[in-house]
Structure formats: structure tokens, C-alpha cells
Design a protein around this motif. Structure first.
Motif, PDB file in Angstrom:
ATOM      1  N   MET A 200     -13.510 -12.775  35.479  1.00 11.00           N
ATOM      2  CA  MET A 200     -14.327 -12.492  36.647  1.00 11.00           C
ATOM      3  C   MET A 200     -13.866 -13.384  37.791  1.00 11.00           C
ATOM      4  O   MET A 200     -13.614 -14.561  37.603  1.00 11.00           O
ATOM      5  N   GLN A 201     -13.807 -12.823  38.958  1.00 12.52           N
ATOM      6  CA  GLN A 201     -13.386 -13.575  40.124  1.00 12.52           C
ATOM      7  C   GLN A 201     -14.524 -14.445  40.645  1.00 12.52           C
ATOM      8  O   GLN A 201     -15.692 -14.142  40.454  1.00 12.52           O
ATOM      9  N   LYS A 202     -14.137 -15.500  41.330  1.00  5.83           N
ATOM     10  CA  LYS A 202     -15.122 -16.431  41.880  1.00  5.83           C
ATOM     11  C   LYS A 202     -16.095 -15.706  42.807  1.00  5.83           C
ATOM     12  O   LYS A 202     -17.291 -15.950  42.782  1.00  5.83           O
ATOM     13  N   ARG A 203     -15.589 -14.790  43.615  1.00  2.00           N
ATOM     14  CA  ARG A 203     -16.427 -14.054  44.569  1.00  2.00           C
ATOM     15  C   ARG A 203     -17.560 -13.321  43.846  1.00  2.00           C
ATOM     16  O   ARG A 203     -18.704 -13.330  44.280  1.00  2.00           O
ATOM     17  N   GLU A 204     -17.226 -12.695  42.732  1.00  2.00           N
ATOM     18  CA  GLU A 204     -18.240 -11.963  41.964  1.00  2.00           C
ATOM     19  C   GLU A 204     -19.232 -12.928  41.312  1.00  2.00           C
ATOM     20  O   GLU A 204     -20.427 -12.660  41.278  1.00  2.00           O
TER      21      GLU A 204
ATOM     22  N   ILE B 149     -35.340 -21.004  40.225  1.00  2.59           N
ATOM     23  CA  ILE B 149     -34.369 -21.750  39.417  1.00  2.59           C
ATOM     24  C   ILE B 149     -34.500 -23.217  39.805  1.00  2.59           C
ATOM     25  O   ILE B 149     -34.396 -23.572  40.972  1.00  2.59           O
ATOM     26  N   ARG B 150     -34.729 -24.065  38.815  1.00  4.68           N
ATOM     27  CA  ARG B 150     -34.985 -25.479  39.095  1.00  4.68           C
ATOM     28  C   ARG B 150     -33.862 -26.422  38.669  1.00  4.68           C
ATOM     29  O   ARG B 150     -33.905 -27.597  38.994  1.00  4.68           O
ATOM     30  N   SER B 151     -32.865 -25.910  37.918  1.00  8.09           N
ATOM     31  CA  SER B 151     -31.790 -26.806  37.496  1.00  8.09           C
ATOM     32  C   SER B 151     -30.474 -26.048  37.334  1.00  8.09           C
ATOM     33  O   SER B 151     -30.459 -24.833  37.132  1.00  8.09           O
ATOM     34  N   GLN B 152     -29.388 -26.802  37.381  1.00  6.93           N
ATOM     35  CA  GLN B 152     -28.072 -26.214  37.170  1.00  6.93           C
ATOM     36  C   GLN B 152     -27.927 -25.732  35.731  1.00  6.93           C
ATOM     37  O   GLN B 152     -27.248 -24.740  35.473  1.00  6.93           O
ATOM     38  N   ALA B 153     -28.590 -26.411  34.799  1.00  4.07           N
ATOM     39  CA  ALA B 153     -28.540 -25.996  33.397  1.00  4.07           C
ATOM     40  C   ALA B 153     -29.154 -24.603  33.222  1.00  4.07           C
ATOM     41  O   ALA B 153     -28.631 -23.775  32.470  1.00  4.07           O
ATOM     42  N   VAL B 154     -30.265 -24.348  33.917  1.00  9.56           N
ATOM     43  CA  VAL B 154     -30.896 -23.025  33.852  1.00  9.56           C
ATOM     44  C   VAL B 154     -29.960 -21.977  34.446  1.00  9.56           C
ATOM     45  O   VAL B 154     -29.791 -20.888  33.894  1.00  9.56           O
TER      46      VAL B 154
ATOM     47  N   LEU C 243     -26.294 -17.392  33.708  1.00  8.19           N
ATOM     48  CA  LEU C 243     -24.964 -16.813  33.856  1.00  8.19           C
ATOM     49  C   LEU C 243     -24.381 -16.450  32.493  1.00  8.19           C
ATOM     50  O   LEU C 243     -23.776 -15.386  32.333  1.00  8.19           O
ATOM     51  N   THR C 244     -24.584 -17.308  31.514  1.00  6.36           N
ATOM     52  CA  THR C 244     -24.112 -17.022  30.155  1.00  6.36           C
ATOM     53  C   THR C 244     -24.783 -15.762  29.613  1.00  6.36           C
ATOM     54  O   THR C 244     -24.134 -14.937  28.968  1.00  6.36           O
TER      55      THR C 244
ATOM     56  N   SER D 194     -18.898 -26.461  37.011  1.00  6.78           N
ATOM     57  CA  SER D 194     -18.483 -25.320  37.839  1.00  6.78           C
ATOM     58  C   SER D 194     -19.667 -24.744  38.602  1.00  6.78           C
ATOM     59  O   SER D 194     -19.527 -24.318  39.756  1.00  6.78           O
ATOM     60  N   VAL D 195     -20.849 -24.764  38.005  1.00  7.35           N
ATOM     61  CA  VAL D 195     -22.048 -24.313  38.718  1.00  7.35           C
ATOM     62  C   VAL D 195     -22.303 -25.234  39.911  1.00  7.35           C
ATOM     63  O   VAL D 195     -22.599 -24.772  41.015  1.00  7.35           O
TER      64      VAL D 195
END
Length: 138
Positions: A1-5, A19-24, A29-30, A40-41
Motif C-alpha cells: 500500500m502506498q503512503k498516500r493511501e 482516537i486517543r493514542s497511536q497504539a489505537v 490500521l492492522t 510509522s504512525v
């Protein structure tokens, strides 16, 4: 998947739920099939200019809609159906954004890879939804 997508899906997630955290975010995304690390997030959020207010992420002022990441065009198909065409891989993210609006005129949505089907109650609702889509995606 491209970064843009990936960026488009990130913005869609942030606009559709608190959304309250990068982990969430990484977990969401997973769930949609995008394998990422917290680092990366973090970089993606920085690049997108996403803000954190009152403990939750919010869209930057410039992120009006997913249209910034690819052209979205909508057309009618009969009195109860709207068909959207977009860049490959973005239909699901765009549909998530549409569903997040919780429009009373929309009966349901279906997303493919680059095509979106939006079922509406009647032709009057179809006109209203087309106007809303124009506002959302320019």
C-alpha cells in the motif's frame, strides 16, 4: 500500500471515531489490513499535521476530506443509487468517512477497491446526499 493511501485511511479513522493514542491507531490500521509500527504512525501523524486536542486526535484544518488524496466522482444510477469512483484502494476509506456522517438519507454503503455504492431512500434523498458528498469531497 502506498503512503498516500495509508494517510487517507488514517484521516478517515480519525474523522470517524475518537482516537486517543497511536497504539489505537496502529491497531485500527492492522484491523483493515495495514501493518504498521507505532513509529510509522507517529511519522504519518506528523506529516499530515494531525493535532491532539483534549486527549484525542483531530484533523488538521486543511484536511477537508479524502478528496485531497485522490479524485472522487459521484454519479446517479437510478432513483435510489449513487455510484462513486475513486483511486484504487481508497473506496473503503472514503466509505468509512461517508458512514461516519450518519446521514438519515443513506440506507447503506458498499465499497470495492475503487468503486462505492450508496443506496438512498428515494430521489429526493439522492439529491440531498449528492450535495453532502460535494461538500465533503469537493
Amino acid at each position: 500500500m502506498q503512503k498516500r493511501e495509508r494517510h487517507a485511511i488514517l484521516l478517515s479513522l480519525i474523522s470517524s471515531e475518537p482516537i486517543r493514542s497511536q497504539a489505537v491507531l496502529a491497531s485500527r490500521l492492522t484491523e483493515v489490513g495495514i501493518s504498521v509500527t507505532q513509529a510509522s504512525v507517529s511519522r504519518d501523524l506528523d506529516e499530515l499535521g494531525v493535532l491532539k486536542k483534549n486527549g484525542q486526535y483531530s484533523l488538521p484544518p486543511k484536511a477537508r476530506g479524502i478528496a485531497e488524496f485522490g479524485a472522487v466522482a459521484f454519479d446517479v444510477a437510478g432513483a435510489n443509487l449513487i455510484v462513486g469512483k475513486c483511486s484504487s484502494g481508497l473506496a473503503s476509506a472514503i466509505t468509512v468517512r461517508i458512514d461516519a456522517e450518519k446521514s438519515q438519507e443513506i440506507v447503506g454503503t458498499i465499497a470495492g477497491d475503487d468503486t462505492i455504492f450508496i443506496a438512498v431512500k428515494n430521489i429526493t434523498d439522492q439529491d440531498a446526499v449528492l450535495r453532502k458528498l460535494g461538500e465533503m469531497f469537493g
